[in-house]
Write an enzyme that holds these catalytic residues in place. Structure first.
Site, PDB file in Angstrom:
ATOM      1  CB  SER A 247      47.447  52.426  44.196  1.00  0.00           C
ATOM      2  OG  SER A 247      48.568  52.009  43.557  1.00  0.00           O
ATOM      3  CG  ASP A 319      40.887  35.383  39.050  1.00  0.00           C
ATOM      4  OD1 ASP A 319      41.982  35.439  38.623  1.00  0.00           O
ATOM      5  OD2 ASP A 319      40.219  33.967  39.248  1.00  0.00           O
TER       6      ASP A 319
END
Length: 794
Positions: A247, A319
């Site tokens: 995005s 992560d």
């Protein structure tokens, strides 16, 4: 002859009957955009104005009535989409599509999404506003199931309609969260590279993490046979609904706008599909208003605005998912080793129904780290038990409260309190308001492992040394509130330092981020029109430098005249991905041939996975400049080590030969439009033939490419044709100097009903970079031709 005339007349009559029947059928199954409908559990009349692109503007006297209406309207346009997305996390696609989707069902059913949903629902405050409004929304959906027309897809596939529950809502949360994750596509591959090729190969790939970065700066006011990777990538690629990918977003402060008010922009990148992922709607009551973009089965919008504030998101790409290698008890296979001794696996029994086949039953083994992937992924070649540790299922889930809080905030502080609760998926949450505030929040539950431990390869589950030491408080997350440079932005790129270190993740390369910053730094008088143009920008800030770095090592004396012309064309390319661009065509084929020559011999079947990964994008500009590299050696030849120049020369010659064969001898005819296309596929349209023409939208020529602002995401492969699979799922611009004329566009249309006039009425506008108005002005809204009255059922 008479027989032929008679047969022709009969054929014509049959065709007329079919056409008339089809027309009548379409009118019967058309969504109801005007007239009157009675609904249960409404306390008062609700008036819905449908604008020219089919967006419902819901006027109610209270929010409970408004959300009941929203559920009904959302279902009449998107029930098929709701049905598909709720089935993914629970492993119920095979029930309607058959055994071909069994591997996907087994995988998702084993992730723990359903179990996490059940735990969360048991602990919900049933008297809270978010819960009550969610139940009202579900009540609206279920009333459409009872009283509305069954969508054509249900009839074609043979699906019986079922009522929806809040568990379906949480299953959608889980699917969305997993589709944002990246580690499952990368960690197993890197572990394999380390184990089979060695540390030197691994280090050249992950050592690039801190180079060529455009970092999102914080600013706070003084207040190799990586089976898991390949299998999961295949599972995500072939799902019948969209996956979340990337995005862009930027918010410009008043100091940099012509009219002295905030301008907000956001275009989340999601897999293209039909229907489009977002359902637009506008709710207004005497004490509440929101213009929102909702995912199927989510009652509150992930993207939204009103006259006071606007918000949106991009993928943070931190992560939040790790793999642990567990160790079985050699004397008892029902146990696994921990630092505190052996513990019993938790066993969960699962059964999947398969259309026209026997049910499939299996067991999921779960450790304290998460489910064991062996068995959930077919043909997993690693014999060690591999557990997937995912923050989404490990920590408390407050997603319903979060999205309610984002859409019901009364101030910047309210909004920040809502997004501070986000655990996973990690999101860059963007904010702007009418009081001249702008903000960016890296919203996720960040954590810390022991020093020197990489999260990008498998961790040791038995030792106890690789556990999370600490979850960081939200106050330490990167964020920027009203920074002195007067804008905030995100393009899934590396966020600022956390405790003196760059936080690990799977961030996109700097390409889009660098271009956004370049454009934002050029002027201090931005208008809505400037931002609209910027959102459609197709110039890369990095590819010309990469191409020229490749060409510097090219020995021109070994090229033919035609090859030299192709070289000059690439040298003169400005990095713009327009339809008539020839440089874009040459560059992308050259890139494929270079990557193949560099990595394929070592990676083998994992090559296609690697070259379409964030990891490859990150390492590419560094690898090109390396004079010495372990990856230059072609292990299939008897030569000791190939040199970079030789690889680049051979790659360019292969490029030219391929394009000449594909597109003809004239280099000037190698236009980008000849190799790039986009098609929005419906789950049934994927079957091809007449179904494709009936349900799919496209194919179209388009502009753009990988990692430009108008991100048209495709995979590099051997074919030389680039089918766009993902891109802007909507483009939104909210200008607080004229908030009632803010702009948006969807890739196809508002409705998922094939018989609706709004099934694909925005498709060409989207391709052209055009927008339609997001109406807030009551007078304009009430001029709508289509008005639907929802009355309390007597």
């Amino acid at each position: 002859m008479k027989f032929l005339k008679k047969a022709l007349k009969i054929t014509i009559v049959l065709l007329v009957l079919i056409l008339v029947g089809g027309w009548l059928y379409s009118k019967t199954y058309h969504p109801k955009y005007d007239g009157e409908i009675e609904l249960k559990n409404l306390s008062e009349k609700v008036t819905v104005y449908f604008d020219e692109v089919g967006v419902p503007h819901i006027n109610a006297q209270n929010q409970q009535d408004a959300y009941t209406a929203l559920g009904y309207l959302h279902a009449q346009d998107r029930l098929w989409q709701m049905e598909l997305i709720r089935r993914i996390a629970s492993g119920r696609l095979s029930e309607i599509f058959g055994k071909d989707l069994l591997d996907k069902d087994i995988f998702f059913a084993g992730l723990g999404i359903e179990e996490a949903a059940e735990k969360t629902i048991d602990n919900l405050d049933k008297s809270s506003e978010p819960y009550i409004l969610t139940q009202a929304y579900l009540e609206g959906i279920n009333q459409f199931i009872e009283d509305g027309k069954t969508p054509l897809e249900f009839t074609l596939v043979g699906v019986k309609k079922e009522k929806y529950t809040i568990k379906d809502v949480y299953n959608v949360f889980g699917y969305m969260a997993f589709s944002f994750a990246v580690a499952h596509k990368t960690d197993p591959l890197l572990t394999e590279i380390k184990g089979k090729l060695g540390e030197s190969y691994l280090n050249e790939l992950i050592g690039s993490n801190s180079e060529n970065l455009t970092i999102i700066k914080s600013s706070i006011p003084d207040k190799i046979n990586a089976t898991i990777s390949k299998k999961v990538a295949a599972i995500m690629d072939d799902l019948p609904v969209s996956s979340f990918i990337g995005s862009n977003s930027w918010v410009i402060a008043p100091e940099k706008t012509k009219n002295g008010k905030v301008i907000f922009a956001n275009d989340p990148h999601i897999g293209f599909s039909q229907p489009s992922v977002w359902y637009q709607n506008h709710i207004k009551t005497p004490n509440f208003e929101i213009y929102g973009f909702n995912i199927a089965l989510m009652p509150f919008p992930l993207l939204g605005h009103n006259s006071e504030y606007a918000y949106g998101l991009t993928m943070l790409a931190n992560d939040d998912l790790n793999f642990y290698v567990e160790e079985n008890n050699p004397d008892n296979s029902a146990q696994y080793k921990t630092s505190e001794g052996y513990k019993n696996y938790k066993i969960i029994d699962k059964t999947i129904r398969v259309k026209n086949e026997k049910d499939t039953s299996f067991q999921v083994k779960v450790t304290k780290h998460g489910p064991i992937m062996n068995g959930l992924i077919s043909h997993l070649e690693d014999e060690r038990p591999i557990a997937m540790n995912w923050i989404y299922t490990q920590l408390n889930n407050e997603q319903l409260d979060i999205i309610y809080g984002m859409s019901h905030a009364k101030s910047l502080d309210d909004f920040q309190q809502a997004v501070a609760k986000i655990n996973a998926p990690g999101l860059n949450v963007m904010y702007g308001d009418a009081k001249d505030n702008i903000a960016w929040f890296a919203s996720a539950k960040l954590y810390q492992l022991r020093d020197g431990l990489s999260t990008k390869t498998y961790l040791n589950g038995a030792s106890g040394k690789d556990e999370v030491i600490e979850y960081l408080p939200f106050s330490e997350n990167p964020k920027a509130i009203n920074p002195p440079w007067h804008y905030v932005y995100s393009a899934n790129n590396q966020p600022d330092y956390v405790r003196g270190k760059l936080y690990p993740g799977y961030y996109q390369p700097q390409d889009r981020a660098k271009r956004i910053v370049e454009l934002l730094e050029q002027k201090d008088d931005f208008t809505r029109e400037d931002v609209a143009k910027m959102m459609f920008d197709v110039k890369s800030s990095t590819v010309t430098e990469i191409a020229n770095d490749l060409l510097k090592s090219l020995d021109n004396s070994k090229l033919t005249i035609s090859e030299k012309k192709a070289v000059e064309t690439l040298k003169n390319w400005d990095g713009t991905y327009l339809k008539n661009s020839v440089g874009a065509t040459i560059y992308n084929r050259f890139l494929y041939e270079f990557l193949k020559a560099t990595y394929k011999d070592e990676l083998g079947n994992n090559f296609e996975l690697f070259i379409n990964s964030q990891l490859q994008d990150e390492v590419l500009p560094i690898q090109i400049l390396r004079k010495q590299s372990v990856w230059w050696d072609d292990i299939t030849t008897t030569k000791k080590v190939e040199v970079r120049a030789e690889i680049i020369l051979n790659s360019f010659k292969e490029t030219f030969a391929f394009l000449e064969n594909q597109l003809g001898e004239n280099v000037d005819d190698w236009h980008w439009s000849r190799v790039l296309s986009v098609e929005h596929e419906h789950a049934i349209g994927k079957a091809g033939g007449l179904l494709r023409k009936f349900f799919n939208v496209g194919p179209f020529e388009t502009i753009g490419g990988n990692e430009v602002i108008n991100n048209q995401i495709f995979k590099l492969d051997s074919t030389g044709y680039y089918k766009v699979t993902a891109g802007p799922s909507t483009r939104r611009i909210v200008d607080f100097s004229d908030v009632e004329n803010s702009l948006a566009i969807l890739p196809t249309g508002q409705s998922g009903n094939i018989f609706s006039e709004h099934y694909k009425d925005q498709a060409q506008k989207f391709l052209n970079g055009e927008f339609v108005k997001m109406k807030l002005n009551r007078t304009q809204i009430e001029r709508s031709k289509n008005v639907l009255i929802l009355m309390p059922k007597k």
